[in-house]
Design an enzyme around this catalytic site. Structure first.
Site, PDB file in Angstrom:
ATOM      1  N   VAL A 112       1.009  -1.163  -0.161  1.00 36.40           N
ATOM      2  CA  VAL A 112      -0.035   0.087  -0.021  1.00 36.40           C
ATOM      3  C   VAL A 112       0.752   1.409  -0.069  1.00 36.40           C
ATOM      4  O   VAL A 112       0.450   2.504   0.202  1.00 36.40           O
ATOM      5  CB  VAL A 112      -1.122  -0.044   1.239  1.00 36.40           C
ATOM      6  N   ASP A 113       2.242   1.088   0.006  1.00 35.98           N
ATOM      7  CA  ASP A 113       3.339   2.030   0.105  1.00 35.98           C
ATOM      8  C   ASP A 113       3.251   3.200  -0.884  1.00 35.98           C
ATOM      9  O   ASP A 113       3.867   4.137  -0.912  1.00 35.98           O
ATOM     10  CB  ASP A 113       4.664   1.702   0.579  1.00 35.98           C
ATOM     11  N   HIS A 128      -4.467  -4.299  -2.391  1.00 40.09           N
ATOM     12  CA  HIS A 128      -4.942  -3.630  -1.105  1.00 40.09           C
ATOM     13  C   HIS A 128      -5.109  -2.269  -0.831  1.00 40.09           C
ATOM     14  O   HIS A 128      -4.788  -1.721   0.190  1.00 40.09           O
ATOM     15  CB  HIS A 128      -3.922  -4.282  -0.008  1.00 40.09           C
ATOM     16  N   CYS A 136     -14.602   7.756   3.531  1.00 41.43           N
ATOM     17  CA  CYS A 136     -15.509   8.337   4.749  1.00 41.43           C
ATOM     18  C   CYS A 136     -15.686   7.131   5.305  1.00 41.43           C
ATOM     19  O   CYS A 136     -16.420   6.052   4.658  1.00 41.43           O
ATOM     20  CB  CYS A 136     -16.716   9.174   4.062  1.00 41.43           C
ATOM     21  N   THR A 201       6.691 -11.979  -1.044  1.00 42.87           N
ATOM     22  CA  THR A 201       5.418 -12.008  -0.151  1.00 42.87           C
ATOM     23  C   THR A 201       5.446 -13.351   0.523  1.00 42.87           C
ATOM     24  O   THR A 201       5.649 -14.468   0.231  1.00 42.87           O
ATOM     25  CB  THR A 201       4.217 -11.880  -1.115  1.00 42.87           C
ATOM     26  N   SER A 202       4.700 -13.528   1.896  1.00 40.83           N
ATOM     27  CA  SER A 202       4.894 -14.620   2.719  1.00 40.83           C
ATOM     28  C   SER A 202       3.689 -15.579   2.138  1.00 40.83           C
ATOM     29  O   SER A 202       3.534 -16.736   2.496  1.00 40.83           O
ATOM     30  CB  SER A 202       4.429 -14.038   4.119  1.00 40.83           C
ATOM     31  N   ASN A 226      12.382 -14.768  -2.759  1.00 40.13           N
ATOM     32  CA  ASN A 226      12.000 -14.414  -0.976  1.00 40.13           C
ATOM     33  C   ASN A 226      13.092 -14.832  -0.355  1.00 40.13           C
ATOM     34  O   ASN A 226      14.019 -15.594  -0.705  1.00 40.13           O
ATOM     35  CB  ASN A 226      10.861 -15.392  -0.550  1.00 40.13           C
ATOM     36  N   GLU A 228      12.983 -16.298   2.664  1.00 39.37           N
ATOM     37  CA  GLU A 228      12.766 -17.735   3.049  1.00 39.37           C
ATOM     38  C   GLU A 228      11.806 -18.431   2.340  1.00 39.37           C
ATOM     39  O   GLU A 228      11.023 -17.912   1.535  1.00 39.37           O
ATOM     40  CB  GLU A 228      12.575 -17.654   4.680  1.00 39.37           C
TER      41      GLU A 228
HETATM   42  N1  LIG Z   1       5.024  -1.866   2.074  1.00 39.11           N
HETATM   43  C1  LIG Z   1       3.668  -2.090   2.422  1.00 39.11           C
HETATM   44  O1  LIG Z   1       3.005  -1.535   1.563  1.00 39.11           O
HETATM   45  C2  LIG Z   1       3.350  -3.178   3.360  1.00 39.11           C
HETATM   46  C3  LIG Z   1       4.150  -3.427   4.479  1.00 39.11           C
HETATM   47  C4  LIG Z   1       3.534  -4.169   5.336  1.00 39.11           C
HETATM   48  C5  LIG Z   1       2.421  -4.924   5.077  1.00 39.11           C
HETATM   49  N2  LIG Z   1       1.658  -4.714   3.940  1.00 39.11           N
HETATM   50  C6  LIG Z   1       0.494  -5.409   3.983  1.00 39.11           C
HETATM   51  O2  LIG Z   1       0.644  -6.877   4.661  1.00 39.11           O
HETATM   52  C7  LIG Z   1      -0.026  -7.956   3.940  1.00 39.11           C
HETATM   53  C8  LIG Z   1       0.873  -9.031   4.124  1.00 39.11           C
HETATM   54  O3  LIG Z   1       1.503  -9.533   3.042  1.00 39.11           O
HETATM   55  P1  LIG Z   1       2.873  -9.647   2.540  1.00 39.11           P
HETATM   56  O4  LIG Z   1       3.166 -10.967   2.062  1.00 39.11           O
HETATM   57  O5  LIG Z   1       2.986  -8.614   1.483  1.00 39.11           O
HETATM   58  O6  LIG Z   1       3.815  -8.905   3.860  1.00 39.11           O
HETATM   59  P2  LIG Z   1       4.515 -10.183   4.983  1.00 39.11           P
HETATM   60  O7  LIG Z   1       5.066  -9.161   6.126  1.00 39.11           O
HETATM   61  O8  LIG Z   1       3.667 -11.188   5.439  1.00 39.11           O
HETATM   62  O9  LIG Z   1       5.829 -11.147   4.188  1.00 39.11           O
HETATM   63  C9  LIG Z   1       6.622 -10.555   3.821  1.00 39.11           C
HETATM   64  C10 LIG Z   1       7.736 -11.490   3.072  1.00 39.11           C
HETATM   65  O10 LIG Z   1       8.701 -10.904   2.471  1.00 39.11           O
HETATM   66  C11 LIG Z   1       9.866 -11.493   2.698  1.00 39.11           C
HETATM   67  N3  LIG Z   1      11.126 -10.476   2.609  1.00 39.11           N
HETATM   68  C12 LIG Z   1      11.465  -9.607   3.560  1.00 39.11           C
HETATM   69  N4  LIG Z   1      12.505  -8.935   2.776  1.00 39.11           N
HETATM   70  C13 LIG Z   1      12.837  -9.404   1.850  1.00 39.11           C
HETATM   71  C14 LIG Z   1      13.883  -9.091   0.905  1.00 39.11           C
HETATM   72  N5  LIG Z   1      14.648  -7.949   1.001  1.00 39.11           N
HETATM   73  N6  LIG Z   1      13.689  -9.698  -0.372  1.00 39.11           N
HETATM   74  C15 LIG Z   1      12.560 -10.721  -0.582  1.00 39.11           C
HETATM   75  N7  LIG Z   1      11.994 -11.071   0.349  1.00 39.11           N
HETATM   76  C16 LIG Z   1      11.816 -10.376   1.355  1.00 39.11           C
HETATM   77  C17 LIG Z   1       9.778 -12.298   4.062  1.00 39.11           C
HETATM   78  O11 LIG Z   1      10.689 -13.390   4.030  1.00 39.11           O
HETATM   79  C18 LIG Z   1       8.290 -12.657   4.002  1.00 39.11           C
HETATM   80  O12 LIG Z   1       7.877 -13.903   3.253  1.00 39.11           O
HETATM   81  C19 LIG Z   1      -0.339  -7.241   2.811  1.00 39.11           C
HETATM   82  O13 LIG Z   1      -1.772  -7.342   2.612  1.00 39.11           O
HETATM   83  C20 LIG Z   1       0.115  -5.991   2.312  1.00 39.11           C
HETATM   84  O14 LIG Z   1      -1.005  -5.185   2.122  1.00 39.11           O
HETATM   85  C21 LIG Z   1       1.897  -3.803   3.193  1.00 39.11           C
HETATM   86 ZN   LIG Z   2     -18.350  11.510   5.238  1.00 39.01          ZN
END
Ligand SMILES: NC(=O)c1ccc[n+]([C@@H]2O[C@H](COP(=O)([O-])OP(=O)(O)OC[C@H]3O[C@@H](n4cnc5c(N)ncnc54)[C@H](O)[C@@H]3O)[C@@H](O)[C@H]2O)c1
Ligand SMILES: [Zn+2]
Length: 268
Positions: A112-113, A128, A136, A201-202, A226, A228
């Site tokens: 969402v960043d 997302h 609102c 993404t996890s 990823n 991991e």
């Molecule tokens: N930046 C953002 O906008 C942001 C930040 C945090 C969470 N979210 C929201 O969180 C929800 C969670 O899902 P998600 O899977 O995006 O996040 P998550 O936090 O669940 O997972 C992050 C994943 O990224 C991996 N990771 C971390 N650093 C990395 C790198 N340098 N290179 C490769 N992989 C790396 C981790 O191993 C992990 O599997 C989403 O719905 C999202 O909207 C968004």
């Molecule tokens: Zn309103």
């Protein structure tokens, strides 16, 4: 399934993916918080995922907002300030370059960043929503569905709706909420591709996590990048372990060597 480890540097595994990334390939990339980690944006499930002892999953819900809107907005205000100070990293830049040179490129992000957009990526599907939009809370008649607001820090918490003076909420899709049907439809369409990459993404949040399975069903070559292993690791054709910003840069460099035009693929 082939596994590559960035720390070991077994580059032939990268070549397997590079072979699939032909200049006319339809490429779809699904990204998550890991793509923005190197920019300094905390992931939800990483070591940095807690805020004042609250888990993100306990704050990013409509129930949490209904219970304590001030607390949830304080968290979003903190995240907005933190993200405003971040810059797109090498991973965002490579993907932005691919969005220009691959004709059928689609980027699906759970983030969402707004960092993909700031890197100049075209055709971004934001599953997302955006932390830079608000809506609102009461969905009052006069207000648009969502509108842009990038004021940091927020002068008043919780911020007020300029149409009804009620509360506004962050323009993001919270846990338990539905993704906009039009966006979801375009995400499903994008799984009809030649190469599908899931990056940082996890792979536990649905329906994003099921898109890789759909892509496989449509015959795409699939790979995961990823730090991991994730639930997607056992499904994909290739797993590349390591930081997205390093692995994508390496893939991009090989692509440049292979197709003879490095400038077109990334040196923005
Ligand atoms: N930046 C953002 O906008 C942001 C930040 C945090 C969470 N979210 C929201 O969180 C929800 C969670 O899902 P998600 O899977 O995006 O996040 P998550 O936090 O669940 O997972 C992050 C994943 O990224 C991996 N990771 C971390 N650093 C990395 C790198 N340098 N290179 C490769 N992989 C790396 C981790 O191993 C992990 O599997 C989403 O719905 C999202 O909207 C968004
Ligand atoms: Zn309103």
């Amino acid at each position: 399934m082939h596994t590559y480890n960035a720390h070991v540097g077994s580059s032939p595994a990268v070549d397997l993916l590079v072979n699939q990334l032909a200049p006319d390939a339809r490429v779809t990339v699904l990204t998550g918080a890991g793509v923005s980690a190197a920019s300094g944006v905390p992931t939800f499930r990483g070591a940095d995922g807690l805020w004042k002892q609250h888990r993100a999953e306990d704050l990013a819900t409509p129930e949490a907002f209904a219970r304590d809107p001030r607390l949830v907005w304080e968290w979003y205000d903190w995240r907005r300030q933190r993200i405003a100070a971040c810059r797109p990293n090498g991973a965002h830049e490579v993907l932005a370059a691919w969005s220009e040179c691959y004709p059928g490129f689609t980027l699906i992000t759970q983030n969402v960043d707004g960092l993909h957009e700031r890197a100049g990526t075209r055709r971004v599907l934001r599953m997302h929503g955006s932390i830079w939009e608000v809506a609102c809370w009461a969905r009052c008649a006069g207000s648009p569905l969502r509108w842009h607001d990038d004021t940091v820090p927020l002068p008043v918490i919780p911020p007020r709706c300029s149409y009804c003076d009620g509360m506004i909420r962050p323009g993001v899709v919270w846990f338990g909420e539905a993704i906009a049907p039009a966006i979801l439809m375009r995400c499903h369409e994008a799984t009809r591709c030649d190469v599908f990459l899931t990056v940082g993404t996890s792979a536990v949040v649905y329906p994003a996590a099921s898109l890789v399975q759909e892509a496989l069903m449509h015959g795409a070559y699939t790979a995961e990048i990823n730090l991991e292993a994730t639930p997607a690791s056992s499904l994909v054709d290739q797993v590349l372990h390591g930081p997205a910003e390093i692995i994508l840069a390496e893939i991009n460099e090989r692509l440049g060597l292979r197709h003879g035009n490095p400038a077109a693929r990334g040196s923005r």
